[in-house]
Each structure stands twice: as C-alpha cells, then as structure tokens.
Motif scaffolding. Structure first.
Motif, short mmCIF file in Angstrom:
data_model
loop_
_atom_site.label_atom_id
_atom_site.label_comp_id
_atom_site.label_asym_id
_atom_site.label_seq_id
_atom_site.Cartn_x
_atom_site.Cartn_y
_atom_site.Cartn_z
N THR A 95 0.80 -1.24 0.00
CA THR A 95 0.00 0.00 0.00
C THR A 95 0.83 1.28 0.00
OG1 THR A 95 -0.12 0.19 2.42
CG2 THR A 95 -1.76 -1.24 1.34
N GLY A 96 2.04 1.21 0.51
CA GLY A 96 2.87 2.40 0.63
C GLY A 96 2.53 3.25 1.83
N ASN A 97 1.58 2.79 2.65
CA ASN A 97 1.13 3.57 3.81
C ASN A 97 1.25 2.76 5.10
OD1 ASN A 97 0.15 5.80 2.18
ND2 ASN A 97 -1.50 4.42 1.56
N ILE A 98 1.28 3.48 6.23
CA ILE A 98 1.31 2.82 7.52
C ILE A 98 0.29 3.44 8.45
CG2 ILE A 98 3.20 4.30 8.37
CD1 ILE A 98 4.11 1.80 10.02
N ASP A 99 -0.54 2.58 9.01
CA ASP A 99 -1.51 2.96 10.04
C ASP A 99 -1.68 1.71 10.89
OD1 ASP A 99 -3.74 3.44 11.66
OD2 ASP A 99 -4.73 4.67 10.14
N LEU A 100 -1.18 1.76 12.11
CA LEU A 100 -1.20 0.56 12.97
C LEU A 100 -2.60 -0.01 13.14
CD1 LEU A 100 1.29 1.25 15.91
CD2 LEU A 100 1.60 -0.19 13.90
N SER A 144 10.47 0.43 11.61
CA SER A 144 11.45 0.24 12.68
C SER A 144 10.74 0.19 14.03
CB SER A 144 12.48 1.37 12.69
OG SER A 144 11.89 2.59 13.08
N PHE A 145 11.35 -0.49 14.98
CA PHE A 145 10.73 -0.62 16.30
C PHE A 145 10.50 0.75 16.93
CE2 PHE A 145 10.40 -1.35 20.80
CZ PHE A 145 9.58 -2.45 20.87
N LYS A 146 11.46 1.64 16.76
CA LYS A 146 11.33 2.99 17.32
C LYS A 146 10.12 3.71 16.73
CE LYS A 146 13.86 7.35 17.93
NZ LYS A 146 15.14 8.06 17.64
N LYS A 147 9.94 3.59 15.41
CA LYS A 147 8.81 4.23 14.74
C LYS A 147 7.48 3.62 15.19
CE LYS A 147 6.68 6.67 11.49
NZ LYS A 147 6.59 8.15 11.56
N LEU A 148 7.42 2.30 15.26
CA LEU A 148 6.18 1.62 15.65
C LEU A 148 5.82 1.92 17.10
CD1 LEU A 148 6.69 -1.85 13.91
CD2 LEU A 148 5.39 0.13 13.09
N SER A 149 6.83 1.97 17.96
CA SER A 149 6.60 2.29 19.37
C SER A 149 6.04 3.69 19.52
CB SER A 149 7.91 2.15 20.15
OG SER A 149 7.71 2.43 21.51
N THR A 150 6.59 4.63 18.73
CA THR A 150 6.10 6.01 18.76
C THR A 150 4.66 6.09 18.29
OG1 THR A 150 8.32 6.91 18.40
CG2 THR A 150 6.47 8.35 17.89
N LEU A 151 4.35 5.39 17.20
CA LEU A 151 2.99 5.39 16.67
C LEU A 151 2.00 4.81 17.68
CD1 LEU A 151 3.54 4.29 12.95
CD2 LEU A 151 2.76 6.52 13.75
#
Length: 270
Positions: free
Chosen positions: A30-35, A213-220
C-alpha cells in the motif's frame, strides 16, 4: 511460487515478530502505515464471519471444524490476479479430522522463528503471566490461546518446538526468517520477503525499513494506540531486542534449553 487466488500464511509462535512482517508487507502493498488499519488480518479474527452461531463453540478446539470452509470462502473472494496474506499462530497440524492449513487454498508460508527464551519474556509481558508460568505453557502440546468470550479466536499453538518444526518441516513453499536476522539485516530479510510473495513494493525498501522500525512503531503506538495491544495496558512494541532473557536468572530458562535443545541448535540459539 504461484500465489494467485490463494493464501500466503504469515506464521509464528506468539511474540516472535509476526506483526512486524505484516506491517512490512502491508507497506510494500500500500505504501502507507496505520497501525490500526493493517490490511493483513488475523485468520482467527476473521473466523467470526464464517461460523454459524457463537453457540456452536463450547470449548477452544471447536473452532477447528469451521477452518476448512473459512479458507475456501476467503479464497473465493480473492481477485483473480491477487493473493491473500493472513496471520496465524496455529500449529501446522490436525485437530480431529481437520488439517490446518488446507493445502488446496495455500500458496505458501512465511515463518518467523525467535529464540524461545526471548519469546518467553515477551509472551509473559503481553499475557500478564510470570516467566515460570509462561515457560510451562510453552511446553504444553495441547496449549491453546483463547478468550472464553471470543472462542472463535481460539488458536492451537502447541509447544514451541512442535510449532516451529510443524511448519518448517511442512511441504508448503516456505520462507523461514529468524527474528534475530530481521534485526541485524532488515533490508535483506524484507527483500527476501517481497521476492517470495512476488510483490514489487510501492515504496523503496529502505523507506519500509525506516517506517517499520521498532522505534517508529513504538512512537505510533504511544501517539495513536494499537488495537492489538493487550488488555493489561503493557505496550505491544515493548522492547524488540534480542537476548533480553539474559536480564533474568539463567536457571529460569533451563527447562527451555533442555526440552527445546534440538530445535534451538537447528537455529543456532545454543
């Protein structure tokens, strides 16, 4: 591997990196990220759409009788030139007269394996269990994860060693990834993942590495929450490191290294 109108299973023992792979593949598609809008769903979560009545489920294993028809229905809904990626923690096995997964509807599997000692640490936090209790459950071949209020989500995960070998020794086309290699060579593992799925990423692999990245996912997760986080309040993206088990007394993990020694040797954990 031909993945048209079939399911590619993203498989792991719980707390082994399954969600990370789902997010990476979702980004490629998709090119997008939304947890909270990951398009690669959990097979167990979808089961509620394929059972007749909740009353048909009185114990965890009852859901198995609906697995085959669910896979058949899911495949029938896949567009002609596409595939469906689904998450599962189920062991590759037979319950009664039902085999999982059904070879007729399976294109291949992506299996993520992680040092069982680190699995135990992460698993205990996620399910609010102590380490000893967690290790005991990881050794049970009849181990289910389930919520008595949502029995359709029941998954037979079995013991750690049986789970790993049931999938790794299966005859399905497969890509086996070690969690530890995902950390040390994320780009290479993601490329192997996309090649296996015959997917041309919509964005650069380096961008996928950074965005997942874990840092990015943790922040989200901290900013917007995560629907798959546990009900006890602990963060889903808690550590993401290797050898966290070394922060605990080594004797705690002796049952693990004894019982799982052969499989741990296979994946260079001992």
């Amino acid at each position: 591997m031909s993945n048209k109108k079939k399911i590619i299973w993203i498989v792991s023992y719980p707390k082994s990196g399954n969600t990370w792979i789902r997010i990476a593949l979702n980004l490629a598609l998709t090119g997008n990220i939304d947890l909270n809008k990951i398009q690669i769903n959990s097979f167990s979560g979808l089961m509620k759409y394929y059972i007749k009545r909740q009353d048909d489920l009185s114990k965890p294993g009852d859901i198995a009788k609906f697995w085959t028809n669910a896979q058949k229905s899911i495949v029938s809904e896949i567009p002609e030139n596409s595939f469906k990626a689904l998450k599962t923690h189920n062991v590759c096995a037979q319950i009664g007269d039902v085999k999982f997964p059904d070879y007729r509807y399976t294109a291949g599997i992506i299996y993520i394996v992680r040092d069982p000692r680190d699995v135990a640490v992460s698993y205990s936090s996620h399910f609010n269990m102590n380490i000893e209790e967690t290790i005991f459950s990881m050794m049970k071949e009849d181990h289910f994860i389930f919520n008595s209020k949502s029995l359709y989500r029941s998954e037979l995960i079995s013991s750690w060693d049986k789970h790993v070998m049931s999938w790794v020794s299966s005859k399905f086309p497969k890509l086996v990834l070690r969690y530890e290699d995902l950390l040390s060579n994320t780009h290479g593992c993601f490329k192997a993942l996309f090649d296996f799925c015959n997917v041309k990423p919509k964005i650069n692999i380096d961008d996928i590495v950074q965005l997942s990245s874990f840092k990015k996912l943790s922040t989200l997760e901290k900013e917007k929450g995560f629907v798959e986080a546990n009900r006890y309040g602990a963060s889903f993206f808690r550590s993401g490191k290797t050898k966290v088990w070394k922060e605990y007394p080594e004797e705690i993990f002796k049952p693990v290294t004894i019982k799982f020694n052969k499989v741990m040797e296979k994946f260079n954990y001992v």
